[in-house]
Design an enzyme around this catalytic site. Structure first.
Site, PDB file in Angstrom:
ATOM      1  N   ASP A 213       0.819  -1.194   0.027  1.00 57.73           N
ATOM      2  CA  ASP A 213       0.030  -0.029   0.005  1.00 57.73           C
ATOM      3  C   ASP A 213       0.879   1.157   0.059  1.00 57.73           C
ATOM      4  O   ASP A 213       2.015   1.198  -0.466  1.00 57.73           O
ATOM      5  CB  ASP A 213      -1.002  -0.009   0.925  1.00 57.73           C
ATOM      6  CG  ASP A 213      -2.387   0.633   1.028  1.00 57.73           C
ATOM      7  OD1 ASP A 213      -2.278   1.780   0.594  1.00 57.73           O
ATOM      8  OD2 ASP A 213      -3.350   0.149   1.038  1.00 57.73           O
ATOM      9  N   HIS A 236       2.350   2.249  -2.956  1.00 56.86           N
ATOM     10  CA  HIS A 236       1.352   3.216  -3.720  1.00 56.86           C
ATOM     11  C   HIS A 236       1.783   4.381  -3.775  1.00 56.86           C
ATOM     12  O   HIS A 236       1.244   5.506  -4.019  1.00 56.86           O
ATOM     13  CB  HIS A 236      -0.188   2.971  -3.163  1.00 56.86           C
ATOM     14  CG  HIS A 236      -0.789   1.750  -3.428  1.00 56.86           C
ATOM     15  ND1 HIS A 236      -1.968   1.263  -2.947  1.00 56.86           N
ATOM     16  CD2 HIS A 236      -0.354   0.349  -3.904  1.00 56.86           C
ATOM     17  CE1 HIS A 236      -2.375  -0.010  -3.282  1.00 56.86           C
ATOM     18  NE2 HIS A 236      -1.210  -0.276  -3.853  1.00 56.86           N
TER      19      HIS A 236
END
Ligand SMILES: *[C@@H]1O[C@H](CO)[C@@H](O)[C@H](O)[C@H]1NC(C)=O
Length: 387
Positions: A213, A236
């Site tokens: 993430d 991310h």
């Protein structure tokens, strides 16, 4: 055996007090911890902490080499002295089932605590497999959490395979995170590297983050944040947000992200807000000296976040974004729109600045996209600015 341990640790302590009166050390092995990776060492760790935290002189909790199984544990302050050190030479390993614990190793209400070295292993793979199979999974736990704390240092720590976030800084003032390594698979869900919220004067430098993430996520109420020397990917990217989930929210102000390399990440430098009413804001952000290597969205402001398309009437974010500059950002985009400002129709972005940008998209030209975004460009800017 227990008596012998107590006696020997008392002698050790006495020796330490006599020979170095300024510092006291509490080794978890002296409190019964076993380095076999199977014996539950939670109580030993907690006892060593209580001794260190209760010491009038600066004190150290020592985790020796080896693997120590530790269950959910909260280290409560305040402590007697203003300097408590956690020296980790070995590994703290989580049980492979946290259930709904939410958080694994928590420091609460401490001032002047430093964590040096070592490895913490959240052993998240069981939870990720459950989530991938998609039925009735436990909530899981973030690995290392500092909350309501001041003057914290986390240095040289390695965090592996957290079930959820690896490191959380919540409601803190004055935190230094340096030389930290974070690793989890690129497809592990919700394993943000470092999450900061409701905190001021946090500095994050020389960190390497590979995760599933955000490498670093910045939540509401974050001010005076400095991030420098980051290697991110897979992951991310570095994200301010998600913001504006709720209506009453503190803003994000004075954030610098400097010298970062993004490799194969979903985003580079992102600001992300829910498409719903909110009184929050983002102002005074500097992104500079970043290298993008095959990044999906190198520069992105997304004010239309609404994953299940629920509770986002007209998709208009109330978060006001102003004063965000991008300086010296170059490298390659993995999608054609390398610069994407998708701002709110009701609270347009203002004061966006682009300077010395060079983003390419294979052999085709990269593009910029602007919606409700105002600002200016200077120096070399490629793809051409749409501000
Ligand atoms: C912004 O934050 C930095 C630390 O990241 C701090 O040194 C600086 O003084 C802050 N600026 C203002 C105007 O508060």
């Amino acid at each position: 055996m227990a008596e012998l341990n107590t006696t020997s640790s008392a002698i050790l302590l006495l020796a330490l007090l006599v020979f170095s009166p300024a510092d006291a050390a509490f080794d978890i092995a002296d409190y019964g911890a076993k380095s076999d990776g199977r014996t539950d060492s939670t109580k030993s760790l907690l006892s060593a902490w209580e001794a260190a935290c209760g010491s009038a002189a600066p004190a150290t909790v020592h985790v020796p080499a080896g693997y120590f199984l530790v269950r959910q544990v909260t280290f409560e302050g305040p402590c007697k002295s203003s300097k408590v050190t956690f020296q980790i030479d070995g590994n703290l390993v989580a049980p492979d089932d946290f259930g709904g614990a939410g958080e694994w190793i928590v420091f609460h209400h401490v001032d002047g605590v430093s964590v040096y070295g070592g490895t913490i292993d959240g052993r998240g793979s069981t939870l990720w497999a459950c989530k991938a199979a998609g039925h009735g999974c436990p909530g899981g736990a973030s690995s290392l959490v500092f909350r309501n704390s001041k003057n914290v240092v986390i240095s040289g720590l390695t965090s592996l395979n957290s079930e959820l976030y690896h490191i959380v800084i919540d409601d803190c003032e004055g935190v230094t995170v340096q030389g930290v390594k974070i690793t989890a698979p690129g497809n592990s869900p919700n394993t943000d590297g470092i999450h900061v919220q409701q905190s001021s004067h946090v500095t994050i430098t020389s960190v390497g983050i590979k995760t599933g993430d955000d490498c670093i996520s910045i939540g509401p109420g974050t001010t005076n944040l400095w991030i420098e020397q980051v290697n991110c990917g897979p992951g991310h990217g570095i994200s301010i947000g998600s913001l504006g989930k709720g209506n009453d929210e503190e803003g994000v102000e004075n954030v610098t992200v400097k010298t970062a390399v993004f490799t194969g990440t979903e985003n580079g430098l992102r600001i992300k807000t829910w498409g719903r009413p909110s009184d929050g804001f983002v102002k005074g952000v500097v992104f500079e000296h970043a290298v993008m290597q095959n990044v999906q969205n190198p520069i992105i402001i997304d004010q239309n976040y609404c994953p299940n398309h629920e509770g986002c009437p007209d998709q208009n974010s109330g978060i006001k974004i102003s004063g965000v500059t991008y300086n010296d950002i170059h490298g390659s985009s993995a999608s054609q729109v390398a610069v994407n400002f998708d701002c709110s129709a009701t609270s347009p972005c203002t004061g966006i600045g682009l300077q010395d940008i060079k983003l390419t998209y294979g052999s085709s030209p990269a593009e910029s996209s602007c919606k409700h975004a105002g600002g200016s460009a200077s120096g070399f800017v490629e793809p051409p600015s749409c501000l």
